[in-house]
Design a protein around this motif. Structure first.
Motif, short mmCIF file in Angstrom:
data_model
loop_
_atom_site.label_atom_id
_atom_site.label_comp_id
_atom_site.label_asym_id
_atom_site.label_seq_id
_atom_site.Cartn_x
_atom_site.Cartn_y
_atom_site.Cartn_z
N ALA A 65 0.84 -1.20 0.00
CA ALA A 65 0.00 0.00 0.00
C ALA A 65 0.87 1.24 0.00
CB ALA A 65 -0.92 0.00 1.21
N LEU A 66 0.61 2.11 -0.95
CA LEU A 66 1.31 3.38 -1.06
C LEU A 66 0.47 4.45 -0.37
CD1 LEU A 66 3.81 4.68 -2.44
CD2 LEU A 66 2.40 4.98 -4.49
N THR A 67 1.04 5.11 0.64
CA THR A 67 0.28 6.11 1.38
C THR A 67 1.05 7.42 1.45
OG1 THR A 67 1.11 5.68 3.65
CG2 THR A 67 -0.63 4.23 2.82
N PRO A 89 -3.47 2.80 -7.25
CA PRO A 89 -4.27 3.44 -6.22
C PRO A 89 -3.42 3.76 -5.00
CG PRO A 89 -4.57 1.10 -6.04
CD PRO A 89 -3.60 1.32 -7.19
N ALA A 90 -3.80 4.78 -4.27
CA ALA A 90 -3.05 5.17 -3.07
C ALA A 90 -4.03 5.58 -1.98
CB ALA A 90 -2.08 6.31 -3.38
N THR A 91 -3.49 5.74 -0.79
CA THR A 91 -4.27 6.22 0.35
C THR A 91 -3.66 7.53 0.81
OG1 THR A 91 -4.77 3.93 1.00
CG2 THR A 91 -5.10 5.65 2.67
N VAL A 239 -2.14 -1.51 -3.76
CA VAL A 239 -3.52 -1.50 -3.29
C VAL A 239 -3.71 -0.34 -2.32
CG1 VAL A 239 -3.90 -3.99 -3.55
CG2 VAL A 239 -2.95 -3.10 -1.40
N THR A 240 -4.96 0.03 -2.09
CA THR A 240 -5.26 0.96 -1.00
C THR A 240 -5.20 0.20 0.31
OG1 THR A 240 -7.62 0.52 -1.09
CG2 THR A 240 -6.78 2.31 -2.50
#
Length: 261
Positions: A65-67, A89-91, A239-240
């Motif tokens: 997850a990329l945040t 997608p990112a958060t 993914v988120t």
């Protein structure tokens, strides 16, 4: 003691740099955390979870997850262009004052393009230093601001410096917010060297990882394309955070993050 000044790159850097020695060791200040694997394992088989169209089975696929914290900022539109081009997608854990209220169109774009919009407090005050009313205000103001722009209230939050305790967890539960920590930090608040930021991320990346970056620093956004390309080459699927936990769902008040070393 330093004072964090939202909207000021120098004030942000000073605040975060002063926390460097704490960020990886505190990791929730002793509060029990739920790993992504545990969240998936506890889910009912009929619980759809995730965010729908981009959901993958992270029990079988090497997910990460990329945040991004403390935005949006002037470079966030360019970051969104990159994510759109790469289909990643990112958060986004957004700050309220001088960020959400300054860039409402960017916040709307983040949501409209399918990224997860999350809460990083109103003014980056350390929640464990506040009383219940202060914690509630820091989180509620950003909840309201994001809902006003996107029509939806965040369900995730990241406590500044990763500092949380039972009181923060109780208020988070009251407000419908799960707490999300991280496993990868590039310390991008301390350098403008995009190559170094890339190197630090790649050295720490692993399955079920949660990457912490900041889209408000000059070296970060330029590093993102090559980070995405290399991790994709290594077989990671982006993914988120909700997708990372699916078919589990982030429970309000709970703390989610990687296993402690």
């Amino acid at each position: 003691m330093f004072r964090f000044r939202p909207g000021s790159r120098r004030g942000t850097a000073v605040a975060l740099l002063a926390a460097t020695s704490l960020m990886l060791t505190l990791g929730g200040c002793g509060v029990d955390r739920v790993t992504p694997r545990d969240a998936r394992g506890k889910a009912r088989t009929d619980d759809k979870g995730g965010t729908g169209t981009r959901r993958v089975d992270c029990a079988k696929v090497k997910c990460i997850a990329l945040t991004f914290d403390a935005g949006p900022g002037k470079d966030t539109p360019r970051l969104l262009d990159i994510l759109k081009e790469k289909r990643v997608p990112a958060t986004f854990f957004l700050l309220g004052r001088n960020h959400v209220d300054r860039y409402p169109r960017v916040v709307k774009r983040i949501a409209d393009e399918g990224h997860e919009v999350a809460n990083h407090t109103w003014s980056h005050r350390i929640l464990t230093d506040l009383d219940e009313a202060g914690i509630r205000e820091e989180l509620s103001l950003t909840q309201t601001a994001v809902e006003r722009i996107t029509g939806h209230r965040p369900t995730l939050m990241r406590p500044p410096q990763g500092r949380t305790d039972d009181t923060v967890s109780e208020i988070s539960k009251e407000l419908g917010l799960a707490q999300i920590l991280w496993s990868v930090t590039a310390k991008d608040y301390s350098t403008t060297d995009s190559a170094l930021i890339r190197q630090r991320v790649l050295e720490q990346a692993q399955a079920d990882g949660i990457i912490l970056l900041h889209d408000i620093y000059d070296g970060t956004v330029p590093a993102v394309p090559s980070i995405i390309d290399e991790l994709t080459r290594r077989g990671f699927t982006f993914v988120t955070v909700p997708e990372l936990l699916a078919p589990g769902k982030a429970e309000p008040g709970a703390v989610y993050g990687p296993e402690k070393d």
